[in-house]
Design a protein around this motif. Structure first.
Motif, PDB file in Angstrom:
ATOM      1  N   HIS A 100      28.261  45.217  64.134  1.00 17.06           N
ATOM      2  CA  HIS A 100      28.987  46.481  63.990  1.00 17.06           C
ATOM      3  C   HIS A 100      28.423  47.202  62.778  1.00 17.06           C
ATOM      4  O   HIS A 100      28.454  46.680  61.667  1.00 17.06           O
ATOM      5  N   ASP A 101      27.870  48.418  62.992  1.00 21.27           N
ATOM      6  CA  ASP A 101      27.240  49.181  61.914  1.00 21.27           C
ATOM      7  C   ASP A 101      26.158  48.319  61.252  1.00 21.27           C
ATOM      8  O   ASP A 101      26.265  47.935  60.090  1.00 21.27           O
ATOM      9  N   VAL A 102      25.087  48.069  62.004  1.00 23.48           N
ATOM     10  CA  VAL A 102      24.096  47.049  61.617  1.00 23.48           C
ATOM     11  C   VAL A 102      23.340  47.400  60.344  1.00 23.48           C
ATOM     12  O   VAL A 102      22.933  48.546  60.152  1.00 23.48           O
ATOM     13  N   VAL A 103      23.141  46.400  59.491  1.00 17.77           N
ATOM     14  CA  VAL A 103      22.244  46.516  58.338  1.00 17.77           C
ATOM     15  C   VAL A 103      21.214  45.403  58.421  1.00 17.77           C
ATOM     16  O   VAL A 103      21.470  44.332  58.973  1.00 17.77           O
ATOM     17  N   ASN A 144      19.680  40.555  60.528  1.00 18.03           N
ATOM     18  CA  ASN A 144      20.612  41.669  60.718  1.00 18.03           C
ATOM     19  C   ASN A 144      22.065  41.187  60.677  1.00 18.03           C
ATOM     20  O   ASN A 144      22.382  40.117  61.209  1.00 18.03           O
ATOM     21  N   PHE A 145      22.933  42.030  60.090  1.00 20.95           N
ATOM     22  CA  PHE A 145      24.340  41.658  59.918  1.00 20.95           C
ATOM     23  C   PHE A 145      25.221  42.898  60.064  1.00 20.95           C
ATOM     24  O   PHE A 145      24.732  44.032  60.041  1.00 20.95           O
ATOM     25  N   CYS A 146      26.514  42.661  60.196  1.00 14.30           N
ATOM     26  CA  CYS A 146      27.469  43.775  60.130  1.00 14.30           C
ATOM     27  C   CYS A 146      27.478  44.319  58.700  1.00 14.30           C
ATOM     28  O   CYS A 146      27.382  43.550  57.737  1.00 14.30           O
ATOM     29  N   ALA A 194      38.681  44.266  68.448  1.00 13.73           N
ATOM     30  CA  ALA A 194      39.976  44.940  68.340  1.00 13.73           C
ATOM     31  C   ALA A 194      39.871  46.056  67.306  1.00 13.73           C
ATOM     32  O   ALA A 194      39.102  45.964  66.341  1.00 13.73           O
ATOM     33  N   ASP A 195      40.635  47.115  67.500  1.00  5.93           N
ATOM     34  CA  ASP A 195      40.586  48.260  66.602  1.00  5.93           C
ATOM     35  C   ASP A 195      40.896  47.865  65.160  1.00  5.93           C
ATOM     36  O   ASP A 195      40.283  48.375  64.219  1.00  5.93           O
ATOM     37  N   GLU A 196      41.847  46.946  64.987  1.00  2.00           N
ATOM     38  CA  GLU A 196      42.192  46.541  63.618  1.00  2.00           C
ATOM     39  C   GLU A 196      41.051  45.768  62.949  1.00  2.00           C
ATOM     40  O   GLU A 196      40.850  45.856  61.740  1.00  2.00           O
ATOM     41  N   ASP A 197      40.273  45.010  63.756  1.00  2.00           N
ATOM     42  CA  ASP A 197      39.124  44.291  63.200  1.00  2.00           C
ATOM     43  C   ASP A 197      38.039  45.268  62.741  1.00  2.00           C
ATOM     44  O   ASP A 197      37.434  45.085  61.676  1.00  2.00           O
ATOM     45  N   ILE A 198      37.807  46.313  63.551  1.00  2.00           N
ATOM     46  CA  ILE A 198      36.801  47.313  63.195  1.00  2.00           C
ATOM     47  C   ILE A 198      37.225  48.067  61.935  1.00  2.00           C
ATOM     48  O   ILE A 198      36.413  48.320  61.037  1.00  2.00           O
TER      49      ILE A 198
END
Length: 464
Positions: A142-145, A153-155, A208-212
């Motif tokens: 999620h939103d990769v760096v 690569n990681f969130c 889940a939205d709360e996780d994001i």
């Protein structure tokens, strides 16, 4: 009283590129074949007379459309009210109600159908989901760096927390996957797009939205970060080497706060630095002051606002750029049309300059007016190539390059809305190019660039 819809368009195609799917099974879906179509309605309980209530125009990206309200009353688009003659961009799944409220009207969902044109624009690739997971949270990126030199690569949120903990321990930043010493970290927009497409293809991969929301709250990486090497950190922790020396890998991470304390802060052995994209100088990466260090339009770091706020002036020892490199849109000024405006078509530049001159105005006057229009959300922002384009306001802090992109975008809409009496006869005599602003020929054919109007929407071919 219920209102149903049907289409009325010229030169329909064989293929259906979109549908208005009715929420009421008693009414058939509205099939859309033309790139520009008027949707008509019928009040079934009172009359068979039809009247238009909206116009839908297919956008050049083939993945969205622009809807215009043709009713005297408001209509609802994705829950927002759209007044008469107003327009808004709709995408696959948009909800449309042809009236000011949900009662008495048939609700429609806008669905874009797959087409050969769309398929040709997309490159299909196969990727194992296991190869697209963050090794910290074990979920899809999620939103990769990406970290260097190992290129794992990681969130963004996961690695941001990893960096914070490493800084608290004053230890080397090691790659969570291979334990190599991390020297750089930056956002990977290419892999982010791939991860987003994977979620669209398989909804079970969606978090889940709360996780994001939690991950986004942890995220602190907005541009490339230059990290101190692990060996250098450990050496400085054990010796009295001054913090302004050269690091072992040959890179110079010095900044004014590495040498002396400024405003109560001095860089320590584990402080990460940002390199200014204007002057190449270094500044500590800080999120605790509320001082802008990144452009909101491109996420690149610039040091002018940071050092100016702290009262640090330019000297021969450390490069520091002007405070004008990063400031709110409303504080930028401009005296000439940017080269990138009108797709670098200098003939269109001259026409725009003449229109402004005929009005007795300056370029700055025109741009200030259209920034107000932008603030009042009177402009379709689909083609605005800045980050979070829908959130841009006059208070948004941007760099000079992004300001020129915004000016170029606003000049397009200025020209589109400019009354004909401000144009010369020669400019009015030109026919619109079929490919509009997306025309490639205007870049290598002087004659074509001069003879055709390119400040218009494409009506043929792809606008890519």
């Amino acid at each position: 009283m219920e209102e149903m819809a049907e289409s009325s368009g010229a030169k329909p195609r064989d293929e259906i590129w979109a549908k208005l799917v009715s929420s009421d099974s008693r009414y058939s879906d509205v099939e859309i074949r033309s790139d520009e179509i008027v949707i008509c309605s019928e009040i079934s309980s009172t009359s068979s007379d039809k009247h238009s209530w909206c116009k839908i125009v297919r956008n050049s990206d083939l993945c969205s459309a622009t809807i215009k309200n043709k009713r005297s009353n408001t209509i609802l688009v994705d829950g927002a009210k759209l007044c008469n003659e107003d327009t808004v961009v709709i995408k696959d799944g948009s909800e449309i109600v042809p009236g000011p409220d949900g009662e008495g009207f048939v609700n429609y969902r806008f669905n874009i159908m797959s087409s050969p044109e769309t398929c040709q624009r997309q490159l299909k690739i196969c990727i194992d989901v296991e190869h697209a997971k963050c090794s910290i949270c074990l979920n899809l990126w999620h939103d990769v760096v990406t970290v260097a030199p190992c290129l794992h690569n990681f969130c963004n949120g996961c690695l941001s927390e990893w960096l914070r903990r490493s800084e608290q321990r004053r230890s080397a930043v090691l790659c969570p996957q291979c334990r190599a010493v991390v020297q750089f970290v930056g956002k990977n927009h290419f892999l982010r797009a791939i991860a987003d497409d994977m979620v669209k293809a398989d909804s079970s991969l969606r978090r889940a939205d709360e996780d994001i929301a939690l991950l986004d709250s942890y995220s602190s990486i907005r541009s490339n970060l230059v990290l101190r090497s692990g060996n250098n950190r450990r050496k400085r922790a054990l010796t009295s080497t001054p913090p302004n020396d050269h690091s072992d890998d040959g890179s110079d991470l010095r900044c004014p706060q590495c040498v002396t304390e400024v405003a109560g802060f001095r860089c320590n052995h584990s402080t990460d630095h940002l390199q200014c994209q204007a002057c190449g100088g270094m500044m500590p990466s800080r999120t605790d002051l509320g001082i802008p260090q990144h452009c909101s339009g491109c996420d690149r770091p610039f040091c002018g606002a940071y050092w100016h706020t702290l009262g640090v002036a330019r000297s021969g020892s450390y490069p520091i750029c002007s405070q004008d490199t990063l400031k709110p849109i409303s504080e930028h000024t401009i005296s000439r049309i940017p080269l990138i405006a009108h797709e670098k078509n200098l003939h269109e530049h001259i026409i725009t300059e003449n229109c402004i001159r005929q009005m007795g105005r300056t370029l700055q006057d025109v741009i200030s007016e259209w920034i107000v229009n932008l603030d009042n959300r009177l402009i379709d922002r689909t083609r605005l190539t800045l980050n979070n384009a829908e959130m841009i306001t006059a208070r948004t802090i941007v760099c000079c390059d992004c300001y020129e992109k915004l000016v170029s975008f606003l000049l397009y809409w200025f020209r589109i809305s400019c009354p004909r009496n401000y144009y010369s006869e020669a400019a009015l005599a030109r026919q619109d190019c079929w490919y509009g602003y997306a025309c490639r020929t205007q870049h290598h054919s002087e004659d074509h660039a001069r003879k055709r109007n390119h400040v218009c929407r494409p009506t043929r071919g792809n606008a890519s």
